[in-house]
Motif scaffolding. Structure first.
Motif, PDB file in Angstrom:
ATOM      1  N   LEU A  70       0.833  -1.202   0.000  1.00 12.16           N
ATOM      2  CA  LEU A  70       0.000   0.000   0.000  1.00 12.16           C
ATOM      3  C   LEU A  70       0.868   1.252   0.000  1.00 12.16           C
ATOM      4  O   LEU A  70       2.062   1.193   0.305  1.00 12.16           O
ATOM      5  N   LYS A  71       0.242   2.385  -0.339  1.00 11.75           N
ATOM      6  CA  LYS A  71       0.911   3.679  -0.282  1.00 11.75           C
ATOM      7  C   LYS A  71       0.116   4.616   0.608  1.00 11.75           C
ATOM      8  O   LYS A  71      -1.108   4.515   0.682  1.00 11.75           O
ATOM      9  N   GLY A  72       0.814   5.543   1.256  1.00  8.65           N
ATOM     10  CA  GLY A  72       0.144   6.516   2.096  1.00  8.65           C
ATOM     11  C   GLY A  72       1.043   7.699   2.372  1.00  8.65           C
ATOM     12  O   GLY A  72       2.234   7.678   2.060  1.00  8.65           O
ATOM     13  N   THR A 123       5.752   3.737   0.780  1.00  8.96           N
ATOM     14  CA  THR A 123       5.211   2.462   0.321  1.00  8.96           C
ATOM     15  C   THR A 123       5.402   1.468   1.462  1.00  8.96           C
ATOM     16  O   THR A 123       6.518   1.336   1.984  1.00  8.96           O
ATOM     17  N   VAL A 124       4.318   0.796   1.852  1.00 10.23           N
ATOM     18  CA  VAL A 124       4.371  -0.132   2.983  1.00 10.23           C
ATOM     19  C   VAL A 124       3.951  -1.520   2.534  1.00 10.23           C
ATOM     20  O   VAL A 124       3.170  -1.679   1.594  1.00 10.23           O
ATOM     21  N   GLY A 125       4.496  -2.526   3.208  1.00  9.52           N
ATOM     22  CA  GLY A 125       4.169  -3.916   2.909  1.00  9.52           C
ATOM     23  C   GLY A 125       3.618  -4.605   4.137  1.00  9.52           C
ATOM     24  O   GLY A 125       4.053  -4.334   5.260  1.00  9.52           O
ATOM     25  N   PHE A 136       2.034  -3.409   9.300  1.00  8.94           N
ATOM     26  CA  PHE A 136       2.715  -3.032   8.064  1.00  8.94           C
ATOM     27  C   PHE A 136       4.092  -2.474   8.372  1.00  8.94           C
ATOM     28  O   PHE A 136       4.351  -1.997   9.476  1.00  8.94           O
ATOM     29  N   ASN A 137       4.990  -2.537   7.367  1.00  7.29           N
ATOM     30  CA  ASN A 137       6.369  -2.120   7.501  1.00  7.29           C
ATOM     31  C   ASN A 137       6.743  -1.220   6.329  1.00  7.29           C
ATOM     32  O   ASN A 137       6.385  -1.517   5.182  1.00  7.29           O
ATOM     33  N   VAL A 138       7.480  -0.139   6.575  1.00  7.25           N
ATOM     34  CA  VAL A 138       7.889   0.777   5.508  1.00  7.25           C
ATOM     35  C   VAL A 138       8.936   0.100   4.628  1.00  7.25           C
ATOM     36  O   VAL A 138       9.909  -0.478   5.128  1.00  7.25           O
ATOM     37  N   LEU A 139       8.736   0.172   3.301  1.00 10.14           N
ATOM     38  CA  LEU A 139       9.671  -0.413   2.340  1.00 10.14           C
ATOM     39  C   LEU A 139      10.381   0.645   1.497  1.00 10.14           C
ATOM     40  O   LEU A 139      11.487   0.415   1.014  1.00 10.14           O
ATOM     41  N   LYS A 140       9.740   1.794   1.309  1.00  9.28           N
ATOM     42  CA  LYS A 140      10.304   2.829   0.452  1.00  9.28           C
ATOM     43  C   LYS A 140       9.725   4.175   0.847  1.00  9.28           C
ATOM     44  O   LYS A 140       8.556   4.263   1.222  1.00  9.28           O
ATOM     45  N   VAL A 141      10.555   5.235   0.764  1.00 10.47           N
ATOM     46  CA  VAL A 141      10.110   6.586   1.090  1.00 10.47           C
ATOM     47  C   VAL A 141      10.361   7.487  -0.108  1.00 10.47           C
ATOM     48  O   VAL A 141      11.476   7.544  -0.628  1.00 10.47           O
TER      49      VAL A 141
END
Length: 157
Positions: A70-72, A123-125, A136-141
């Protein structure tokens, strides 16, 4: 590793009790465990070369990413290693044949290898439950492209 916590900080996957020869000083730096989470997400340089210990980090800890991606937008970074993201969406009202704006907030674990600021797009996974509210865990900023208050801006990703 920075020993600022009460418990001794070490990575589970690295053995640090190897025998040393008497009188020999080894110039090697500490061994660090890191991995690729897959799904074409690159491992950050800070995760490979940093000296933090985080067992809930998807790159250096014991957490696998599976399920939804997901994105937020980052709304709050006040907690330690946890951020709040805002996900905007449109809800259809059949009676009026129109959409209304809605949002939901989500608590997300953020590894120390990332330093997001309010307004950044992350972007979170999905992963296993890390606490009562965090799944969820952050994968990209992606850096901030928003001027003004990030809570007031309605953006769909």
């Amino acid at each position: 590793m920075d020993q600022t916590e009460k418990a001794f900080q070490k990575q589970d996957a690295v053995f640090i009790g190897a025998k040393r020869l008497l009188g020999k000083k080894s110039g090697k730096r500490a061994v660090r465990y890191w991995r690729n989470v897959g799904l074409s997400f690159t491992t950050p340089k800070e995760a490979k070369e940093g000296n933090f210990v985080d067992k809930k980090c998807p790159f250096t800890g014991n957490v696998s990413i599976r399920g939804k991606i997901l994105k937020g937008m980052v709304v709050s970074t006040k907690m330690k290693r946890t951020i709040i993201i805002r996900r905007n969406y449109l809800h259809y009202i059949k009676k009026f044949d129109r959409f209304e704006k809605r949002h939901s907030n989500m608590a997300v674990h953020c590894s120390p290898c990332f330093e997001p600021k309010e307004g950044d797009i992350v972007t979170v996974g999905q992963c296993r439950p890390l606490s009562k509210t965090v799944r969820f865990n952050v994968l990209k900023v992606d850096k901030n492209q928003i001027f003004g208050n990030p809570r007031k801006v309605f953006m769909l990703f």
